[in-house]
Design an enzyme around this catalytic site. Structure first.
Site, PDB file in Angstrom:
ATOM      1  N   HIS A   1       4.889   0.360   0.196  1.00 43.63           N
ATOM      2  CA  HIS A   1       5.591  -0.366   1.253  1.00 43.63           C
ATOM      3  C   HIS A   1       4.891  -1.668   1.585  1.00 43.63           C
ATOM      4  O   HIS A   1       3.664  -1.796   1.444  1.00 43.63           O
ATOM      5  CB  HIS A   1       5.773   0.494   2.501  1.00 43.63           C
ATOM      6  CG  HIS A   1       4.497   1.063   3.050  1.00 43.63           C
ATOM      7  ND1 HIS A   1       3.872   2.137   2.478  1.00 43.63           N
ATOM      8  CD2 HIS A   1       3.737   0.715   4.122  1.00 43.63           C
ATOM      9  CE1 HIS A   1       2.777   2.417   3.177  1.00 43.63           C
ATOM     10  NE2 HIS A   1       2.678   1.563   4.162  1.00 43.63           N
TER      11      HIS A   1
ATOM     12  N   HIS B   1       0.206   5.784   1.017  1.00 38.72           N
ATOM     13  CA  HIS B   1      -0.707   6.788   1.550  1.00 38.72           C
ATOM     14  C   HIS B   1       0.065   8.069   1.791  1.00 38.72           C
ATOM     15  O   HIS B   1       1.301   8.068   1.781  1.00 38.72           O
ATOM     16  CB  HIS B   1      -1.383   6.290   2.832  1.00 38.72           C
ATOM     17  CG  HIS B   1      -0.513   5.418   3.689  1.00 38.72           C
ATOM     18  ND1 HIS B   1       0.628   5.890   4.284  1.00 38.72           N
ATOM     19  CD2 HIS B   1      -0.584   4.104   4.007  1.00 38.72           C
ATOM     20  CE1 HIS B   1       1.197   4.900   4.957  1.00 38.72           C
ATOM     21  NE2 HIS B   1       0.496   3.798   4.796  1.00 38.72           N
TER      22      HIS B   1
ATOM     23  N   CYS C   1       5.143   0.508  15.001  1.00 40.81           N
ATOM     24  CA  CYS C   1       4.882   1.494  13.959  1.00 40.81           C
ATOM     25  C   CYS C   1       4.193   2.708  14.580  1.00 40.81           C
ATOM     26  O   CYS C   1       3.149   2.582  15.205  1.00 40.81           O
ATOM     27  CB  CYS C   1       4.006   0.883  12.870  1.00 40.81           C
ATOM     28  SG  CYS C   1       3.604   2.046  11.538  1.00 40.81           S
TER      29      CYS C   1
ATOM     30  N   GLU D   1       0.837  -1.203   0.000  1.00 43.01           N
ATOM     31  CA  GLU D   1       0.000   0.000   0.000  1.00 43.01           C
ATOM     32  C   GLU D   1       0.868   1.249   0.000  1.00 43.01           C
ATOM     33  O   GLU D   1       2.095   1.180   0.155  1.00 43.01           O
ATOM     34  CB  GLU D   1      -0.899   0.010   1.253  1.00 43.01           C
ATOM     35  CG  GLU D   1      -0.069   0.104   2.540  1.00 43.01           C
ATOM     36  CD  GLU D   1      -0.907   0.143   3.817  1.00 43.01           C
ATOM     37  OE1 GLU D   1      -2.004  -0.431   3.835  1.00 43.01           O
ATOM     38  OE2 GLU D   1      -0.426   0.752   4.797  1.00 43.01           O
TER      39      GLU D   1
ATOM     40  N   HIS E   1       5.191   6.593   7.918  1.00 45.43           N
ATOM     41  CA  HIS E   1       5.319   5.638   9.020  1.00 45.43           C
ATOM     42  C   HIS E   1       6.728   5.734   9.583  1.00 45.43           C
ATOM     43  O   HIS E   1       7.694   5.946   8.835  1.00 45.43           O
ATOM     44  CB  HIS E   1       5.190   4.187   8.532  1.00 45.43           C
ATOM     45  CG  HIS E   1       3.823   3.749   8.163  1.00 45.43           C
ATOM     46  ND1 HIS E   1       2.709   3.942   8.942  1.00 45.43           N
ATOM     47  CD2 HIS E   1       3.388   3.061   7.081  1.00 45.43           C
ATOM     48  CE1 HIS E   1       1.661   3.408   8.351  1.00 45.43           C
ATOM     49  NE2 HIS E   1       2.036   2.872   7.216  1.00 45.43           N
TER      50      HIS E   1
HETATM   51 MN    MN Z   1       1.015   1.737   5.596  1.00 48.18          MN
END
Ligand code: MN
Length: 148
Positions: free
Chosen positions: A102, A64, A116, A62, A68
């Site tokens: 990632h 976004h 995370c 994914e 992270h």
């Molecule tokens: Mn992610």
């Protein structure tokens, strides 16, 4: 949750529920669990989660707009960040910048656990289109690594 969140000794924490990695339908992952250690607190605009993949398990491929910050907590494996596949092991840190593709995978015979940190207010993950997958697969190492 505030104050000390006590580790029980088996990669679980007191008062923290161990959940499936994601609930969203269509989000392809395998054998990964999620524990939310902190869903944020006043003055802190971030959450702390712990994810763990069983051997062979992987997170969703994914991207976004939010970033992270990951710290590997247990075991070893590989991750894709952007266009690069790298080996990771306990205590390595990984920064996933905005809009970087990632995926994390426990590629060996041990689990891969990682902490995370993520913004509490964040956009929803995007899954790769056929064209995105084709572009990613133009790199043989990436093509061999990704799971969708
Ligand atoms: Mn992610």
């Amino acid at each position: 949750m505030t104050g000390v969140i006590r580790h029980r000794g088996d990669y679980t924490w007191e008062g923290v529920e161990r959940l499936a990695y994601k609930q969203e339908p269509g989000s392809h992952f395998k054998d990964v669990t999620r524990q939310v250690l902190s869903a944020g607190s006043p003055g802190l605009f971030a959450e702390l989660r712990y994810f763990e993949g069983a051997p062979g398990g992987h997170s969703t491929l994914e991207r976004h707009g939010h970033a992270h910050l990951v710290v590997i907590g247990r075991g070893a494996g590989h991750c894709l960040v952007g266009a690069e596949v790298r080996a990771v092991a306990a205590l390595d840190a990984v920064v996933v910048p905005p809009l970087a593709w990632h995926q994390f995978r426990a590629t060996g015979d041990e689990p891969l656990g990682f902490f995370c940190v993520v913004a509490s207010a964040r956009d929803r993950p995007q899954l790769p289109s056929a064209a995105d997958l084709e572009a990613l697969a133009s790199d043989p190492a990436v093509k061999a690594f990704i799971r969708v």
